[in-house]
Write a protein that holds these residues in place. Structure first.
Motif, PDB file in Angstrom:
ATOM      1  N   GLY A 127       0.780  -1.237  -0.093  1.00  0.00           N
ATOM      2  CA  GLY A 127       0.050   0.047   0.189  1.00  0.00           C
ATOM      3  C   GLY A 127       0.712   1.211  -0.028  1.00  0.00           C
ATOM      4  N   THR A 128       0.187   2.352   0.239  1.00  0.00           N
ATOM      5  CA  THR A 128       1.074   3.671   0.169  1.00  0.00           C
ATOM      6  C   THR A 128       0.646   4.268   1.491  1.00  0.00           C
ATOM      7  N   LEU A 129       1.910   4.708   2.120  1.00  0.00           N
ATOM      8  CA  LEU A 129       1.606   5.704   3.463  1.00  0.00           C
ATOM      9  C   LEU A 129       1.643   6.944   3.155  1.00  0.00           C
ATOM     10  N   ILE A 130       0.701   7.593   3.514  1.00  0.00           N
ATOM     11  CA  ILE A 130       0.810   9.223   3.237  1.00  0.00           C
ATOM     12  C   ILE A 130       0.967   9.877   4.770  1.00  0.00           C
ATOM     13  N   TRP A 131       1.948  10.734   4.908  1.00  0.00           N
ATOM     14  CA  TRP A 131       1.888  11.585   5.936  1.00  0.00           C
ATOM     15  C   TRP A 131       1.654  12.964   5.611  1.00  0.00           C
ATOM     16  N   TYR A 132       0.786  13.608   5.575  1.00  0.00           N
ATOM     17  CA  TYR A 132      -0.213  13.290   6.805  1.00  0.00           C
ATOM     18  C   TYR A 132      -1.561  13.692   5.990  1.00  0.00           C
ATOM     19  N   ILE A 133      -2.751  13.279   6.920  1.00  0.00           N
ATOM     20  CA  ILE A 133      -3.903  13.664   6.669  1.00  0.00           C
ATOM     21  C   ILE A 133      -4.298  14.600   7.877  1.00  0.00           C
ATOM     22  N   ALA A 134      -5.190  15.720   7.326  1.00  0.00           N
ATOM     23  CA  ALA A 134      -5.572  16.473   8.430  1.00  0.00           C
ATOM     24  C   ALA A 134      -7.070  16.716   8.406  1.00  0.00           C
ATOM     25  N   PRO A 135      -7.978  16.025   9.243  1.00  0.00           N
ATOM     26  CA  PRO A 135      -9.443  15.871   9.156  1.00  0.00           C
ATOM     27  C   PRO A 135     -10.009  17.224   9.036  1.00  0.00           C
ATOM     28  N   PHE A 136     -11.135  17.244   8.465  1.00  0.00           N
ATOM     29  CA  PHE A 136     -12.179  18.322   8.482  1.00  0.00           C
ATOM     30  C   PHE A 136     -12.312  18.641   9.862  1.00  0.00           C
ATOM     31  N   SER A 137     -12.362  20.026  10.114  1.00  0.00           N
ATOM     32  CA  SER A 137     -12.995  20.548  11.393  1.00  0.00           C
ATOM     33  C   SER A 137     -13.898  21.818  11.198  1.00  0.00           C
ATOM     34  N   PRO A 138     -15.128  21.625  11.698  1.00  0.00           N
ATOM     35  CA  PRO A 138     -16.086  22.615  11.467  1.00  0.00           C
ATOM     36  C   PRO A 138     -15.708  23.670  12.296  1.00  0.00           C
ATOM     37  N   TYR A 139     -14.681  23.840  13.203  1.00  0.00           N
ATOM     38  CA  TYR A 139     -14.634  24.586  14.473  1.00  0.00           C
ATOM     39  C   TYR A 139     -13.454  25.444  13.902  1.00  0.00           C
ATOM     40  N   SER A 140     -12.791  25.447  13.011  1.00  0.00           N
ATOM     41  CA  SER A 140     -11.548  26.216  12.715  1.00  0.00           C
ATOM     42  C   SER A 140     -11.925  26.992  11.363  1.00  0.00           C
ATOM     43  N   GLU A 141     -10.945  28.006  11.171  1.00  0.00           N
ATOM     44  CA  GLU A 141     -11.165  28.803   9.891  1.00  0.00           C
ATOM     45  C   GLU A 141     -10.527  27.846   8.827  1.00  0.00           C
ATOM     46  N   GLY A 142     -11.487  28.001   7.590  1.00  0.00           N
ATOM     47  CA  GLY A 142     -11.224  27.392   6.416  1.00  0.00           C
ATOM     48  C   GLY A 142     -11.449  25.802   6.788  1.00  0.00           C
ATOM     49  N   ASN A 143     -11.872  25.433   7.734  1.00  0.00           N
ATOM     50  CA  ASN A 143     -12.317  24.036   8.206  1.00  0.00           C
ATOM     51  C   ASN A 143     -10.859  23.118   8.386  1.00  0.00           C
ATOM     52  N   LYS A 144      -9.940  23.629   8.600  1.00  0.00           N
ATOM     53  CA  LYS A 144      -8.381  23.048   8.587  1.00  0.00           C
ATOM     54  C   LYS A 144      -8.203  22.634   9.951  1.00  0.00           C
ATOM     55  N   SER A 145      -7.969  21.475  10.208  1.00  0.00           N
ATOM     56  CA  SER A 145      -7.693  21.044  11.685  1.00  0.00           C
ATOM     57  C   SER A 145      -6.395  21.403  12.165  1.00  0.00           C
ATOM     58  N   ALA A 146      -5.959  21.395  13.524  1.00  0.00           N
ATOM     59  CA  ALA A 146      -4.834  21.885  13.830  1.00  0.00           C
ATOM     60  C   ALA A 146      -3.656  21.006  13.706  1.00  0.00           C
ATOM     61  N   THR A 147      -2.433  21.542  13.678  1.00  0.00           N
ATOM     62  CA  THR A 147      -1.385  20.658  13.389  1.00  0.00           C
ATOM     63  C   THR A 147      -1.367  19.412  14.336  1.00  0.00           C
ATOM     64  N   ASN A 148      -1.603  19.377  15.542  1.00  0.00           N
ATOM     65  CA  ASN A 148      -1.339  18.220  16.462  1.00  0.00           C
ATOM     66  C   ASN A 148      -2.568  17.218  16.171  1.00  0.00           C
ATOM     67  N   THR A 149      -3.298  17.483  14.936  1.00  0.00           N
ATOM     68  CA  THR A 149      -4.269  16.277  14.641  1.00  0.00           C
ATOM     69  C   THR A 149      -4.133  15.615  13.312  1.00  0.00           C
ATOM     70  N   ARG A 150      -2.770  15.900  13.037  1.00  0.00           N
ATOM     71  CA  ARG A 150      -2.333  15.231  11.909  1.00  0.00           C
ATOM     72  C   ARG A 150      -1.890  13.663  12.082  1.00  0.00           C
TER      73      ARG A 150
END
Length: 169
Positions: A127-150
């Motif tokens: 398979g392929t390992l990707i670093w990183y996914i950053a989940p959708f966050s409805p509580y942040s600007e642009g719906n981008k999650s915080a770095t510690n959630t990667r």
């Protein structure tokens, strides 16, 4: 999750991004219903129905746990497994390549084993390992999650069947 090793597979909100869905065929990435669900002491099975395909999921627990997905679907399906490994941690790929999960995105191909200091997983196909996914966050600007959630994610393309084995080290 494991009593000693803690969380191994992380749940990620897939809203607005089918690439984060557990199983998908193109944009068909969200279950429309769950069929039979059977939970036993050492195993669990479920039939999950998507718009254009269905998947049977089986967990076998014990000393070495195994996740198996099967589908009668004609064609390739993609499974993405977000791993509970945070930025800054070290993992070993294919028993030989040691990497530290850093600031920058990365992709590692032909991966069949991933080892941390707590657990190891092995797939029945590369398979392929990707670093990183950053989940959708409805509580942040642009719906981008915080770095510690990667988190890293193992992506497996499969037809008919795929297996992942989990072992505590």
């Amino acid at each position: 999750s494991h009593a000693t090793a803690g969380v191994i597979l992380e749940g990620v909100k897939a809203k607005h991004n089918p690439n984060w869905s557990t199983v998908r065929n193109g944009d068909d990435a969200y279950p429309t219903q769950t069929g039979e669900l059977n939970i036993q002491e050492e195993s669990a099975t479920a039939r999950v129905i998507y718009g254009g395909f269905e998947v049977n999921v089986a967990w076998t627990l014990g000393e070495t746990a195994q996740l198996e997905m099967t589908s009668p679907f004609i064609g390739s399906l993609t499974t993405q497994l977000p791993l509970e490994v945070a930025m800054g941690e070290i993992i070993i790929l294919n028993h030989e390549q040691e990497i530290t999960l850093g600031e920058h995105e990365a992709q590692y191909d032909n991966i069949q084993t991933i080892t941390t200091d707590q657990w190891a997983i092995e797939t029945d196909q590369p398979g392929t390992l990707i670093w990183y996914i950053a989940p959708f966050s409805p509580y942040s600007e642009g719906n981008k999650s915080a770095t510690n959630t990667r988190r890293p994610s193992l992506i497996l393309n499969w037809t008919k069947q795929m297996k992942v084995t989990f072992q505590i080290v």
